[in-house]
Design an enzyme around this catalytic site. Structure first.
Site, PDB file in Angstrom:
ATOM      1  N   LYS A 190       1.314  -1.496  -0.179  1.00 50.35           N
ATOM      2  CA  LYS A 190      -0.439  -0.182  -0.285  1.00 50.35           C
ATOM      3  C   LYS A 190       0.603   1.311  -0.223  1.00 50.35           C
ATOM      4  O   LYS A 190       0.141   2.281   0.319  1.00 50.35           O
ATOM      5  CB  LYS A 190      -1.282   0.214   1.242  1.00 50.35           C
ATOM      6  CG  LYS A 190      -1.727  -1.101   1.020  1.00 50.35           C
ATOM      7  CD  LYS A 190      -3.515  -0.691   1.898  1.00 50.35           C
ATOM      8  CE  LYS A 190      -4.513  -1.879   2.039  1.00 50.35           C
ATOM      9  NZ  LYS A 190      -5.470  -1.652   2.629  1.00 50.35           N
ATOM     10  N   HIS A 246      -2.509 -13.318   0.371  1.00 47.28           N
ATOM     11  CA  HIS A 246      -3.818 -12.757   0.842  1.00 47.28           C
ATOM     12  C   HIS A 246      -5.147 -12.253   0.363  1.00 47.28           C
ATOM     13  O   HIS A 246      -6.420 -12.853   0.802  1.00 47.28           O
ATOM     14  CB  HIS A 246      -3.176 -11.629   2.265  1.00 47.28           C
ATOM     15  CG  HIS A 246      -3.106 -10.625   1.840  1.00 47.28           C
ATOM     16  ND1 HIS A 246      -1.966 -10.176   1.079  1.00 47.28           N
ATOM     17  CD2 HIS A 246      -3.909  -9.405   1.862  1.00 47.28           C
ATOM     18  CE1 HIS A 246      -2.262  -8.620   0.711  1.00 47.28           C
ATOM     19  NE2 HIS A 246      -3.611  -8.179   1.250  1.00 47.28           N
TER      20      HIS A 246
END
Length: 352
Positions: A190, A246
């Site tokens: 991110k 994930h």
């Protein structure tokens, strides 16, 4: 690694230094403890091998002086002695990590050095993982104690699976600890997502969601490069797998690779459920905080499609522990249960 050898006997010092050089270490030799302490203060040495008896300052006193100071990193200290158990006790009290008894064999020295390297590498590993996790957290102001909760959920779930016969050979204490350490890196990518998307105060458009999905490949590729440079570092390979997988789904409809079932690494399957549960239980800009019951039902609805059935079963068996973590590490105590329950009939949100 640069090793400092401390010995006032020229022949012994030269033999030890040549042995270390043969093993691939860089070596500096000091003739007494006082000279050695001055060299240690340069910050260049993370490993010291010292003789016991020396003029001006002996080995145990050098060790005590080193332990009294605050250093930027740990210094592994090996004492060399020709005496017995009484000196070992005295050396331990001074802060020595290991001992060599004269005359020593080169292979024994090598084993002691490898022990020191493992201890020093663990220190570096933990510092690096914590730093990277906090870097990811700094980009997302809405996550609160998200990273702390994620690693606790992953620890609980992996501990539970380790008691099952089918996972006993795969999950041991080291695996559980690595899950705890590396799961906070799941969203490290991110850091590469623009603020206009990452911090948008509202639902993402389809185009923006495609941008957001890139955090998986950014994080995975970054950690893959680190893994390639350090192939023996298991924590890096697990962190890479978690970052990449994930958001994969058990039925193969996830991203970025569309992996299915056991093609998804177990660490990714564990983190996936932990991440979704925490997102459901947290207030975000696009959704209110859900109750445990609501989050539990969404997870049950995803058995075999979004989530690995075994991981869901582990979640159910350790449900009380999961709830305890969610409540004890609640970073949004001001959220009301009424607000959460009011959203119970809302469509399932997009979780990223």
């Amino acid at each position: 690694m640069h090793v400092l050898v401390v010995d006032d006997d020229v022949v012994s010092a030269e033999f030890l230094a040549n042995t270390l050089i043969h093993f691939g270490y860089e070596v500096t030799v000091a003739s007494n403890g006082r000279e050695a302490f001055h060299l240690v203060r340069s910050g260049k040495y993370s490993m010291v091998i010292s003789d016991w008896e020396m003029p001006e300052m002996n080995g145990p006193e050098l060790c005590r002086q080193i332990r009294c100071r605050q250093w930027s990193g740990y210094i592994f200290f090996i004492l060399i002695t020709s005496y017995g158990a009484g000196h070992v006790v005295e050396g331990l009290k001074a802060g020595a990590d290991d001992f060599l008894t004269k005359p020593f064999q080169p292979n024994e020295l090598r084993v002691r050095l490898r022990t020191g390297e493992r201890i020093l590498s663990l220190q570096s590993r933990d510092v690096m993982l914590f730093t990277l996790a906090k870097l990811a957290e700094s980009r997302d102001t809405d996550t609160g104690l998200h990273l702390e909760r994620i690693r606790e959920y992953c620890r609980i779930l992996s501990e539970e699976l380790s008691t099952w016969d089918k996972y006993r050979d795969l999950i041991d204490g080291d695996y559980v600890q690595l899950m705890y350490l590396t799961s906070p890196l799941h969203d490290i990518g991110k850091v590469g997502i623009p603020d206009s998307v990452l911090l948008k105060p509202g639902p993402l458009t389809k185009e923006e969601f495609e941008v957001m999905k890139r955090h998986v490949t950014i994080g995975g590729e970054t950690l893959a490069a680190a893994t390639k440079a350090h192939p023996d570092a298991k924590f890096l390979s697990m962190a890479r797998d978690i970052a990449f997988t994930h958001h994969e789904r058990y039925d193969g409809t996830g991203y970025p690779f569309g992996l299915q079932g056991k093609q998804i690494p177990l660490c990714g399957r564990l983190t996936a459920l932990s991440d979704v549960y925490d997102a459901l239980r947290s207030q975000r800009v696009y959704k209110p905080k859900f109750s445990h019951e609501k989050a539990r039902q969404i997870i049950l609805d995803g058995v075999g499609t979004q989530f690995d059935p075994d991981v869901v079963e582990a979640f159910l068996r350790r449900e009380d522990d999961v709830v305890r973590i969610a409540e004890s590490l609640d970073g949004s105590a001001a959220d009301s249960n009424a607000q959460a329950e009011a959203a119970a009939t809302s469509p399932e949100p997009v979780l990223v």
